[in-house]
Design an enzyme around this catalytic site. Structure first.
Site, PDB file in Angstrom:
ATOM      1  N   ASP A 161       0.645  -1.124  -0.189  1.00 31.45           N
ATOM      2  CA  ASP A 161       0.064   0.368  -0.216  1.00 31.45           C
ATOM      3  C   ASP A 161       0.394   1.266   0.452  1.00 31.45           C
ATOM      4  O   ASP A 161       0.023   2.326  -0.367  1.00 31.45           O
ATOM      5  CB  ASP A 161      -1.046   0.179   1.435  1.00 31.45           C
ATOM      6  CG  ASP A 161      -2.297  -1.140   0.840  1.00 31.45           C
ATOM      7  OD1 ASP A 161      -1.150  -2.429   1.552  1.00 31.45           O
ATOM      8  OD2 ASP A 161      -2.839  -0.807   0.298  1.00 31.45           O
TER       9      ASP A 161
ATOM     10  N   ASN B  91       2.132  -2.916   4.158  1.00 28.52           N
ATOM     11  CA  ASN B  91       0.661  -3.808   3.139  1.00 28.52           C
ATOM     12  C   ASN B  91       0.067  -4.668   4.692  1.00 28.52           C
ATOM     13  O   ASN B  91       0.223  -3.977   5.728  1.00 28.52           O
ATOM     14  CB  ASN B  91       1.943  -4.870   2.364  1.00 28.52           C
ATOM     15  CG  ASN B  91       0.707  -5.428   1.307  1.00 28.52           C
ATOM     16  OD1 ASN B  91       0.226  -5.342   1.143  1.00 28.52           O
ATOM     17  ND2 ASN B  91       1.189  -6.854   1.979  1.00 28.52           N
TER      18      ASN B  91
HETATM   19  O1  MRU Z   1      -7.299  -3.174   2.454  1.00 28.99           O
HETATM   20  P1  MRU Z   1      -7.287  -3.111   1.656  1.00 28.99           P
HETATM   21  O2  MRU Z   1      -7.865  -4.965   1.117  1.00 28.99           O
HETATM   22  O3  MRU Z   1      -7.210  -2.012   0.300  1.00 28.99           O
HETATM   23  O4  MRU Z   1      -5.723  -3.737   1.415  1.00 28.99           O
HETATM   24  C1  MRU Z   1      -5.026  -4.450   0.369  1.00 28.99           C
HETATM   25  C2  MRU Z   1      -3.472  -4.316   0.491  1.00 28.99           C
HETATM   26  O5  MRU Z   1      -3.020  -4.814   1.884  1.00 28.99           O
HETATM   27  C3  MRU Z   1      -3.125  -5.422  -0.669  1.00 28.99           C
HETATM   28  O6  MRU Z   1      -2.006  -6.261  -0.388  1.00 28.99           O
HETATM   29  C4  MRU Z   1      -1.719  -3.797  -1.150  1.00 28.99           C
HETATM   30  O7  MRU Z   1      -2.796  -2.910  -1.328  1.00 28.99           O
HETATM   31  C5  MRU Z   1      -2.001  -4.351  -2.937  1.00 28.99           C
HETATM   32  S1  MRU Z   1      -2.809  -4.649  -4.122  1.00 28.99           S
HETATM   33  C6  MRU Z   1      -1.521  -4.067  -5.425  1.00 28.99           C
END
Ligand code: MRU
Length: 368
Positions: free
Chosen positions: A243, A253
């Site tokens: 993220d 992440n």
């Molecule tokens: O809370 P989320 O589902 O948005 O978290 C997503 C993640 O942690 C993913 O691994 C990250 O955004 C990478 S997406 C290509």
């Protein structure tokens, strides 16, 4: 990517001034498309997890800003909508990046031209996003090929992934899953260990659904299984998404990523992070202190969503009433635990120097 042989993207314009996105809360039980045509709807979809995944958050947020400008294109309206959308998900930096692209791309224009220009920008972002993920896939594919070549016979390369960093989290292909799809499509035997990813179960509900639809072999495991698998030589590599990556290579992440990286480090398993440049935050260096970690609702921990024997999809409570919860959405893996960053420009070390070799020395967040 494919659902039962048909190619889809996770977001599309519907021709009536709206976009359709998948309401991911209902997967894997139902594939529900929802229509968004206002900034408020886009903000709600992001805040309430209808849509998710760092790159896709950016695109949906950018469309939200387009919708706001269509209503009113004054500087004040732009700022209000920008702030509202940005506040929905503080951790993933792609949202801020995409909103900035729109704001910087329209604010010098007369109001009458802003909405059309914003739409042109977001359309270009979507196309670039797909190309970027394909490039990440090609670079990651080389790593998988090398591991496959070192395996006896036709044994699969075993890859562990966490959360969902597939096409549902992007416009298409995904980040961590793009190399896996490409390897599978190229006939390289791959097998994926999918972490369930509590509390929202993005692995169990989304990654498993994606892989099943594309025909990639996988095994769903509980979050705590990764260490055991690695100790027993059952994992050849880990690939996760992210993220936000700091300018020094620290990786934020989904919660639990850090524990996988520790287990990988202890067992000599390569741990890769796949990301587009839009996930690098050039304004910060220390992931532990400088990245805001979202705290989500108690209900994500106290309740589990699932399908009953009668086919209803609903939540059930798994805890005592009123238990105290701590729902940290993300964690930070220091760059020293990351074997390499798989970017659209190639593989680099998770260090300031590594990132600089691909993107140059940067002191502010910006497009390369
Ligand atoms: O809370 P989320 O589902 O948005 O978290 C997503 C993640 O942690 C993913 O691994 C990250 O955004 C990478 S997406 C290509």
């Amino acid at each position: 990517m494919k659902i039962k042989g048909t190619w889809y993207r996770s977001i599309r314009e519907t021709g009536d001034g709206a976009i359709a996105i998948i309401d991911q809360r209902w997967l894997p039980h139902e594939l529900r498309w929802v229509s968004l045509s206002t900034a408020d709807q886009a903000a709600q979809a992001i805040a309430e997890m209808w849509t998710r995944g760092a790159p896709l958050l950016g695109v949906v947020g950018a469309y939200g800003l387009c919708f706001a400008l269509r209503q009113e294109a004054s500087d004040a309206a732009l700022t209000t909508a920008y702030d509202r959308l940005l506040a929905t998900r503080p951790t993933a930096v792609n949202l801020r990046w995409a909103l900035d692209q729109i704001r910087q791309g329209v604010s010098f224009l007369p109001e009458a031209e802003r909405a059309a220009q914003a739409l042109a920008i977001v359309r270009a972002l979507c196309e670039e996003e797909v190309e970027t993920n394909q490039a990440i896939g090609r670079h990651g594919l080389e790593l998988i090929k090398n591991l496959a070549a070192a395996k006896p016979g036709n044994e699969p390369v075993n890859i562990l992934t966490h959360c969902n960093a597939g096409w549902l989290a992007t416009v298409d292909w995904g980040t961590a899953l793009a190399p896996i799809y490409m390897a599978h499509d190229a006939g390289i035997p791959v097998h994926v260990y999918v972490d369930e990813t509590r509390p929202r179960n993005q692995g169990a509900s989304l990654t498993a659904w994606e892989l099943a639809n594309h025909g990639v072999p996988f095994t769903l495991v509980v979050d705590n299984a990764g260490g055991h698998l690695m100790q027993h030589g059952l994992v050849d590599m880990c690939i996760v998404g992210t993220d936000r990556v700091t300018a020094s290579g620290d990786v934020c992440n989904k919660i639990g990523t850090y524990l996988k990286a520790l287990a990988a480090h202890d067992n000599g398993v390569p741990f890769y992070v796949a990301l587009p440049y839009t996930t690098v935050d050039w304004t910060i260096h220390d992931g532990l202190t400088e990245i805001p970690i979202e705290q989500r609702s108690d209900a994500e921990i106290t309740h589990l969503w699932g399908k009953t024997a009668t086919g209803e999809v609903l939540p059930v409570q798994i805890t005592l009433d009123g238990v105290a919860t701590g729902n940290y959405g993300f964690d930070v893996t220091p760059g020293r635990l990351v074997t390499g960053l798989i970017t659209e420009r190639g593989l680099v070390s998770a260090t300031a120097e590594g990132l600089a070799t691909l993107y140059g020395q940067r002191t502010v967040r910006d497009s390369p």
